[in-house]
Design a protein around this motif. Structure first.
Motif, PDB file in Angstrom:
ATOM      1  N   SER A  32     -24.842 -23.266 -13.033  1.00 21.54           N
ATOM      2  CA  SER A  32     -25.519 -22.651 -11.671  1.00 21.54           C
ATOM      3  C   SER A  32     -24.622 -24.224 -10.736  1.00 21.54           C
ATOM      4  O   SER A  32     -23.423 -24.605 -11.469  1.00 21.54           O
ATOM      5  CB  SER A  32     -27.102 -23.475 -12.509  1.00 21.54           C
ATOM      6  N   ILE A  33     -24.994 -23.908  -9.891  1.00 27.78           N
ATOM      7  CA  ILE A  33     -24.912 -24.844  -8.559  1.00 27.78           C
ATOM      8  C   ILE A  33     -24.857 -26.983  -9.167  1.00 27.78           C
ATOM      9  O   ILE A  33     -23.613 -27.700  -9.013  1.00 27.78           O
ATOM     10  CB  ILE A  33     -25.136 -25.572  -7.193  1.00 27.78           C
ATOM     11  N   TRP A  34     -25.495 -27.289  -9.961  1.00 31.55           N
ATOM     12  CA  TRP A  34     -26.139 -27.696 -10.759  1.00 31.55           C
ATOM     13  C   TRP A  34     -24.767 -28.291 -11.877  1.00 31.55           C
ATOM     14  O   TRP A  34     -24.361 -29.626 -12.049  1.00 31.55           O
ATOM     15  CB  TRP A  34     -27.011 -29.107 -11.009  1.00 31.55           C
ATOM     16  N   ASP A  35     -24.149 -27.652 -12.417  1.00 33.28           N
ATOM     17  CA  ASP A  35     -23.394 -27.563 -13.479  1.00 33.28           C
ATOM     18  C   ASP A  35     -22.008 -28.055 -12.909  1.00 33.28           C
ATOM     19  O   ASP A  35     -20.868 -28.942 -13.494  1.00 33.28           O
ATOM     20  CB  ASP A  35     -23.081 -26.104 -14.097  1.00 33.28           C
ATOM     21  N   THR A  36     -21.773 -27.174 -11.685  1.00 36.09           N
ATOM     22  CA  THR A  36     -20.496 -27.774 -10.839  1.00 36.09           C
ATOM     23  C   THR A  36     -21.043 -29.191 -10.571  1.00 36.09           C
ATOM     24  O   THR A  36     -19.799 -29.201 -10.659  1.00 36.09           O
ATOM     25  CB  THR A  36     -20.188 -26.434  -9.727  1.00 36.09           C
ATOM     26  N   ARG A  37     -21.720 -29.547  -9.709  1.00 38.76           N
ATOM     27  CA  ARG A  37     -22.042 -30.864  -9.874  1.00 38.76           C
ATOM     28  C   ARG A  37     -21.815 -32.009  -9.995  1.00 38.76           C
ATOM     29  O   ARG A  37     -21.016 -32.830  -9.453  1.00 38.76           O
ATOM     30  CB  ARG A  37     -23.274 -31.188  -8.601  1.00 38.76           C
ATOM     31  N   CYS A  38     -22.400 -31.805 -12.103  1.00 40.72           N
ATOM     32  CA  CYS A  38     -21.812 -32.581 -12.512  1.00 40.72           C
ATOM     33  C   CYS A  38     -20.628 -33.011 -13.373  1.00 40.72           C
ATOM     34  O   CYS A  38     -20.632 -33.570 -13.376  1.00 40.72           O
ATOM     35  CB  CYS A  38     -23.246 -31.956 -13.885  1.00 40.72           C
ATOM     36  N   ARG A  39     -19.482 -31.539 -13.161  1.00 42.16           N
ATOM     37  CA  ARG A  39     -18.194 -31.930 -13.319  1.00 42.16           C
ATOM     38  C   ARG A  39     -17.433 -32.314 -12.147  1.00 42.16           C
ATOM     39  O   ARG A  39     -15.945 -32.708 -12.459  1.00 42.16           O
ATOM     40  CB  ARG A  39     -17.546 -30.474 -13.472  1.00 42.16           C
ATOM     41  N   THR A  40     -18.186 -32.457 -11.005  1.00 42.85           N
ATOM     42  CA  THR A  40     -17.275 -33.193  -9.424  1.00 42.85           C
ATOM     43  C   THR A  40     -17.737 -34.236 -10.084  1.00 42.85           C
ATOM     44  O   THR A  40     -18.381 -35.800  -9.793  1.00 42.85           O
ATOM     45  CB  THR A  40     -18.451 -33.142  -8.387  1.00 42.85           C
ATOM     46  N   PRO A  41     -16.448 -35.355  -9.968  1.00 42.73           N
ATOM     47  CA  PRO A  41     -16.363 -36.605 -10.482  1.00 42.73           C
ATOM     48  C   PRO A  41     -17.359 -38.037  -9.275  1.00 42.73           C
ATOM     49  O   PRO A  41     -17.350 -37.537  -8.017  1.00 42.73           O
ATOM     50  CB  PRO A  41     -15.185 -37.264 -10.278  1.00 42.73           C
ATOM     51  N   GLY A  42     -18.177 -38.451  -9.596  1.00 45.24           N
ATOM     52  CA  GLY A  42     -18.303 -39.835  -8.513  1.00 45.24           C
ATOM     53  C   GLY A  42     -20.440 -39.308  -7.434  1.00 45.24           C
ATOM     54  O   GLY A  42     -20.534 -39.271  -7.328  1.00 45.24           O
ATOM     55  N   ALA A 175     -26.711 -32.147   4.001  1.00 48.75           N
ATOM     56  CA  ALA A 175     -26.732 -33.744   4.983  1.00 48.75           C
ATOM     57  C   ALA A 175     -26.499 -34.966   4.146  1.00 48.75           C
ATOM     58  O   ALA A 175     -25.414 -35.343   5.448  1.00 48.75           O
ATOM     59  CB  ALA A 175     -27.776 -33.466   5.961  1.00 48.75           C
ATOM     60  N   MET A 176     -26.082 -34.660   3.314  1.00 51.44           N
ATOM     61  CA  MET A 176     -26.464 -36.139   2.409  1.00 51.44           C
ATOM     62  C   MET A 176     -25.504 -36.587   1.192  1.00 51.44           C
ATOM     63  O   MET A 176     -25.946 -37.027   0.695  1.00 51.44           O
ATOM     64  CB  MET A 176     -28.244 -37.054   2.477  1.00 51.44           C
ATOM     65  N   ASP A 177     -25.229 -35.217   1.057  1.00 51.26           N
ATOM     66  CA  ASP A 177     -24.444 -34.722  -0.658  1.00 51.26           C
ATOM     67  C   ASP A 177     -25.024 -36.153  -1.289  1.00 51.26           C
ATOM     68  O   ASP A 177     -24.570 -36.466  -2.256  1.00 51.26           O
ATOM     69  CB  ASP A 177     -22.997 -35.623  -0.189  1.00 51.26           C
ATOM     70  N   TRP A 178     -26.495 -36.013  -1.470  1.00 46.65           N
ATOM     71  CA  TRP A 178     -27.525 -35.999  -3.220  1.00 46.65           C
ATOM     72  C   TRP A 178     -27.593 -35.195  -4.265  1.00 46.65           C
ATOM     73  O   TRP A 178     -28.433 -35.495  -4.972  1.00 46.65           O
ATOM     74  CB  TRP A 178     -28.815 -36.962  -2.271  1.00 46.65           C
ATOM     75  N   SER A 179     -26.726 -34.017  -3.261  1.00 45.14           N
ATOM     76  CA  SER A 179     -27.451 -32.786  -4.668  1.00 45.14           C
ATOM     77  C   SER A 179     -26.406 -31.538  -4.136  1.00 45.14           C
ATOM     78  O   SER A 179     -25.862 -31.449  -2.948  1.00 45.14           O
ATOM     79  CB  SER A 179     -28.923 -32.121  -3.180  1.00 45.14           C
ATOM     80  N   TRP A 400     -31.101 -35.103 -11.946  1.00 46.42           N
ATOM     81  CA  TRP A 400     -30.256 -35.172 -10.414  1.00 46.42           C
ATOM     82  C   TRP A 400     -29.561 -36.313 -11.011  1.00 46.42           C
ATOM     83  O   TRP A 400     -28.932 -36.764 -11.329  1.00 46.42           O
ATOM     84  CB  TRP A 400     -30.838 -34.342  -9.148  1.00 46.42           C
ATOM     85  N   GLY A 401     -28.828 -36.498  -9.388  1.00 44.32           N
ATOM     86  CA  GLY A 401     -27.756 -37.727  -9.370  1.00 44.32           C
ATOM     87  C   GLY A 401     -28.203 -39.083  -9.405  1.00 44.32           C
ATOM     88  O   GLY A 401     -26.860 -39.853 -10.168  1.00 44.32           O
ATOM     89  N   SER A 402     -29.000 -38.914 -10.073  1.00 46.18           N
ATOM     90  CA  SER A 402     -29.805 -40.737 -11.367  1.00 46.18           C
ATOM     91  C   SER A 402     -29.046 -40.141 -12.572  1.00 46.18           C
ATOM     92  O   SER A 402     -29.346 -41.154 -13.646  1.00 46.18           O
ATOM     93  CB  SER A 402     -31.150 -40.542 -11.305  1.00 46.18           C
ATOM     94  N   GLY A 403     -28.880 -38.979 -13.146  1.00 44.19           N
ATOM     95  CA  GLY A 403     -28.873 -38.429 -14.387  1.00 44.19           C
ATOM     96  C   GLY A 403     -29.698 -38.873 -15.430  1.00 44.19           C
ATOM     97  O   GLY A 403     -31.278 -38.809 -14.838  1.00 44.19           O
ATOM     98  N   TYR A 404     -29.802 -39.575 -15.865  1.00 45.92           N
ATOM     99  CA  TYR A 404     -30.874 -40.017 -17.494  1.00 45.92           C
ATOM    100  C   TYR A 404     -30.880 -41.426 -17.751  1.00 45.92           C
ATOM    101  O   TYR A 404     -32.130 -41.758 -18.250  1.00 45.92           O
ATOM    102  CB  TYR A 404     -30.625 -39.945 -18.884  1.00 45.92           C
ATOM    103  N   SER A 405     -30.492 -42.141 -16.135  1.00 42.88           N
ATOM    104  CA  SER A 405     -31.109 -43.433 -16.048  1.00 42.88           C
ATOM    105  C   SER A 405     -33.089 -43.874 -15.882  1.00 42.88           C
ATOM    106  O   SER A 405     -33.538 -44.836 -15.724  1.00 42.88           O
ATOM    107  CB  SER A 405     -29.963 -44.261 -14.950  1.00 42.88           C
TER     108      SER A 405
END
Ligand code: FCB
Length: 439
Positions: A32-42, A175-179, A400-405
């Motif tokens: 999914s697009i989230w697998d891709t995002r998780c593999r994008t550094p940062g 618009a914000m690159d948080w997702s 999401w962007g906060s991972g498991y924290s």
């Protein structure tokens, strides 16, 4: 004496596919697009991914048993589109479909009502490669996906949601690159908004046509947007953010019009008949609510606004989210008057940071939930038609962007071992539902 809730009031917990399932490359699921995002550094804290998450794909039986033990009557989950249609369209994946059969059957056997959400942000990457939400063809792809699930599960599932928080994933994604997909572009953002609205409309019709007795709605995140300062620029920023966040989806879906603040921007993408296709009758309003948002002007940002900070003295959760239960009460009252639909609170909850078993004793979460449920009781007393409340979330999960924290669960998950431990808040919520404690 404990509070008497309206007859038939639904108590539940919510999750979503990408945040808990794991097994991202198993049994035919494609990215999914989230697998891709998780593999994008940062893009995701600590480089975390949903590869394993809560391993719910293998442990769903245990998770159902946990809900059963806590006497939780309803469970809201989402289906991973790339698990059942690995390419987003075309060939179906029988093994993936069978997973949700087992989940639904297990829930029903445990006396738990399944609430199925079609889309909670994990778009098949194969569709993203064709333009994803910016490609108008997605309206048809989504209708076909909805029909597949309706035909397969409609005999057992009657509670359906089309899309989780359309405003959040479009704003954060375009618009914000948080997702995901993190394609920051005005035209892409506007097209995505309109296509998501159309997809919602066609899915409502599809579900209604194929599932006798279906109760269908969309799930919106609504909360007050407050200017960070009293400057005119911040006030303007807050109005614009409010239009995108609170009105860009409920207004066209339920009133057939885009908010005035966005109408000119969206006009080029609207074809004759679109607004009628979007505004199909819904059975309920799904509300996700956490706390207010603070906005500030930012000339460098795509639309000139950015996230502002809450006042230093505002009450906040461990993860810094502001806590204002009175605004939740007001939101419920306002929504009930504005759209005249039964409201189900499909998400509300409190994030914590502790990484160890200490989080299992979570008085801060009990305090937050008590305050928000009290606010909901006040809204009901004031006439708001609120029919149910789901805690986010059953389990600590991939935030999401906060991972498991950030941990939101009523149940603690040790991500190294997968072990689940019910937190004090989980036992408290169970007691609340049973009328053993009051708020
Ligand atoms: C909501 C999302 C949900 C979760 C909570 C904390 O915006 O719908 O998936 O991340 O926030």
């Amino acid at each position: 004496m404990t509070t008497r809730w309206p007859t038939g009031f639904t108590w539940g917990v919510s999750t979503s596919s990408y945040q808990i399932e794991g097994a991202v490359a198993e049994d035919g699921r494609k990215p999914s697009i989230w697998d891709t995002r998780c593999r994008t550094p940062g893009k995701v804290a600590n480089g975390d991914t949903g590869d394993i998450a809560c391993d719910h794909y293998h442990r769903f039986g245990e998770d159902t048993a946990l809900m059963h033990d806590l006497h939780i009557p309803a469970y809201r989950f989402s289906v991973a589109w790339p698990r059942v249609l690995p390419n987003g369209k075309g060939a179906t994946n029988e093994v993936g479909l069978a997973f949700y059969d087992r989940l639904i059957d297990g829930l029903l056997a445990a006396g738990i009502e399944p609430w199925l959400c079609l889309y909670h942000w994990d778009l098949p990457q194969a569709l993203e490669d064709l333009g994803g939400w910016t490609n108008r063809d997605i309206v048809g792809w989504f209708a076909d996906y909805a029909a597949l699930l309706a035909r397969r599960y409609g005999d057992r599932v009657k509670r359906w949601a089309t899309i989780n928080e359309p405003s959040v994933f479009t704003l954060f994604g375009y618009a914000m690159d948080w997702s995901a997909p993190g394609q920051i572009d005005r035209t892409a953002h506007l097209k995505a908004i309109h296509h998501v609205n159309l997809a919602h409309g066609v899915a409502v019709d599809t579900l209604r046509a194929l599932v006798p007795g279906a109760r269908v709605g969309c799930i919106h995140n609504r909360q007050r947007v407050i200017p960070e300062s009293n400057s005119d620029a911040d006030a303007f920023a807050a109005r614009k953010l409010h239009a995108f966040w609170n009105d860009a989806f409920p207004e066209p879906q339920l009133n057939g019009v885009y908010p005035a603040a966005l109408a000119d921007d969206l006009a080029p993408f609207i074809r004759p008949g679109d607004m009628a296709r979007i505004s199909r009758p819904c059975d309920y309003f799904g509300l996700n609510h956490y706390g207010p948002i603070f906005a500030k002007a930012d000339p460098a940002a795509l639309w000139g606004f950015a996230w502002g900070g809450a006042p230093a003295d505002a009450p906040k959760s461990d993860i810094g989210w502001p806590i204002f239960p009175d605004m939740f009460r007001d939101e419920l009252i306002d929504l009930s008057r504005r759209y005249r639909l039964p409201i189900y609170v499909t998400e509300n909850g409190c994030g914590g940071r502790a990484e160890t078993g200490a989080e299992i004793d979570d008085p801060h979460r009990i305090k937050y939930l008590s305050a928000y449920i009290r606010a909901m009781r006040a809204a009901i007393a004031a006439g708001a038609d609120v029919r149910g409340y789901f805690v986010w979330s059953l389990l600590d999960n991939f935030e999401w962007g906060s991972g498991y924290s950030n941990r939101f669960g009523l149940v603690f998950v040790d991500f190294a071992t997968g072990k689940r431990t019910v937190k004090a808040s989980g036992r408290w919520f169970s007691d609340l539902i049973a009328g053993r404690v009051d708020i």
